[in-house]
Design an enzyme around this catalytic site. Structure first.
Site, short mmCIF file in Angstrom:
data_model
loop_
_atom_site.label_atom_id
_atom_site.label_comp_id
_atom_site.label_asym_id
_atom_site.label_seq_id
_atom_site.Cartn_x
_atom_site.Cartn_y
_atom_site.Cartn_z
N GLU A 57 0.82 -1.22 0.00
CA GLU A 57 0.00 0.00 0.00
C GLU A 57 0.85 1.26 0.00
OE1 GLU A 57 -2.52 -3.27 0.62
OE2 GLU A 57 -0.73 -2.71 1.78
N HIS A 126 -11.15 -6.50 7.72
CA HIS A 126 -11.83 -6.14 6.47
C HIS A 126 -13.08 -5.31 6.76
CE1 HIS A 126 -9.52 -9.78 5.51
NE2 HIS A 126 -9.47 -9.33 4.27
#
Length: 334
Positions: A57, A126
């Protein structure tokens, strides 16, 4: 369209209009993204404009900042908002500051898309709602839509903006606003109704809230999934509430909020993120500062709890009709 289709349409429209727009991220190319938001784009625009990245990321956002500084408009996808933390330094120290530290010579016109919030049995890694972290950072705009129509118009406006935008997508309503019970998992959630969305170009100005329900008794401020939960709750209770969908957290449409609270005299904030340090605290402070002499009761907050995301108790964690209803009874009684 449902929200996924609207986001895909937005990307298609801007990529067709502007050759500098690129899409990048984990699995966004051939596979079309884990939620299929980028499906078909690589086949249409090629591997140089829609491309997969390593699982990094910080690398994804770092490359996007450099691409933006050199004249492109990258739209990186962070697969889940929970994974955005490794990129925090690039977002806060580079993207947010680039315009200022270069005296306007360089900008970072990047739009970081990311699914956020719970509701899909994603567990602790998540399901997080980190929007409050980024609303604290000067130089970053933070957007979260609640309908397919808004998702497309806001995403187009975000991509065309010359500053970095965090575009948080409430994945619980990716396939359409749930039309039923908001206090338990939906059955056949992929079949929920969608909304009317134009196929062509349009944009919704960032920084403009939407009064989705007019009322006189209390103002409810919400965004993302919580807009639908609030609407269903006041409809079931028969409360004459004014519900405002913020749409853009930064910049915030404080004028619309202020006008509503001055009219109703009461205000409630609803968001899924944890309570302490959540964006609701900022909203409550702003309302108190600007509307103190019009308030007939303290500002109420209905939020997630101050605990790591509880996968086994996910639906108890969400603000739902029960907790929102209890807060409404309290604020209307005061």
């Amino acid at each position: 369209m449902n929200m996924i289709q609207a986001i895909n349409s937005a990307l298609d429209v801007v990529m067709d209009r502007d050759a500098t727009v690129t899409v990048m991220g984990e699995d966004v190319g051939y596979f079309g993204g884990v939620f299929r938001a980028t499906a078909g784009l690589q086949a249409k625009y090629g591997k140089t404009r829609v491309f997969d990245t390593p699982i990094s990321e910080i690398g994804i956002v770092g490359v996007a900042v450099g691409m933006g500084a050199y004249g492109l408009r990258p739209v990186p996808e962070i697969q889940f908002a929970d994974y955005i933390y490794p990129a925090l330094d690039q977002l806060v120290s580079e993207a947010a500051r680039l315009r200022y530290r270069s005296a306007g010579e360089f900008t970072a016109p990047i739009t970081v898309r990311s699914p956020f919030g719970g509701g899909i049995f994603g567990g602790q890694t998540h399901s997080q709602s980190p929007e409050g972290i980024f609303t604290h950072v000067s130089g970053i705009k933070t957007v979260t839509p609640s309908t397919p129509y808004d998702a497309k118009g806001l995403l187009i406006a975000a991509i065309e903006d010359n500053d970095p935008v965090l575009f948080f997508e409430p994945k619980r309503i990716y396939n359409g606003p749930f039309n039923g019970h908001w206090d338990r998992p939906a059955e056949n959630w992929s079949r929920h109704p969608a909304g009317e969305v134009p196929t062509g170009y349009y944009r919704i100005e960032l920084g403009k809230a939407n009064v989705v329900r007019a009322g006189e008794a209390v103002t409810i401020l919400a965004y993302g999934t919580m807009v639908h939960v609030a609407l269903q709750t006041v409809a079931d209770m028969g409360v004459d509430a004014e519900v405002i969908d913020l749409r853009t957290l930064v910049p915030l449409d404080i004028e619309t909020i202020e006008a509503s609270v001055r009219k109703t005299g009461r205000c409630m904030v609803v968001h899924e993120a944890t309570r302490t340090g959540g964006f609701g605290a900022e909203l409550a402070a702003l309302v108190q500062e600007r509307c103190f002499y019009h308030l007939e009761a303290p500002v109420e907050r209905v939020t997630g709890f101050d605990t790591p995301y509880p996968h086994s108790l996910e639906w108890a964690y969400f603000p739902g009709p029960v907790r929102i209803g209890q807060a409404l009874k309290k604020i209307l009684k005061d």
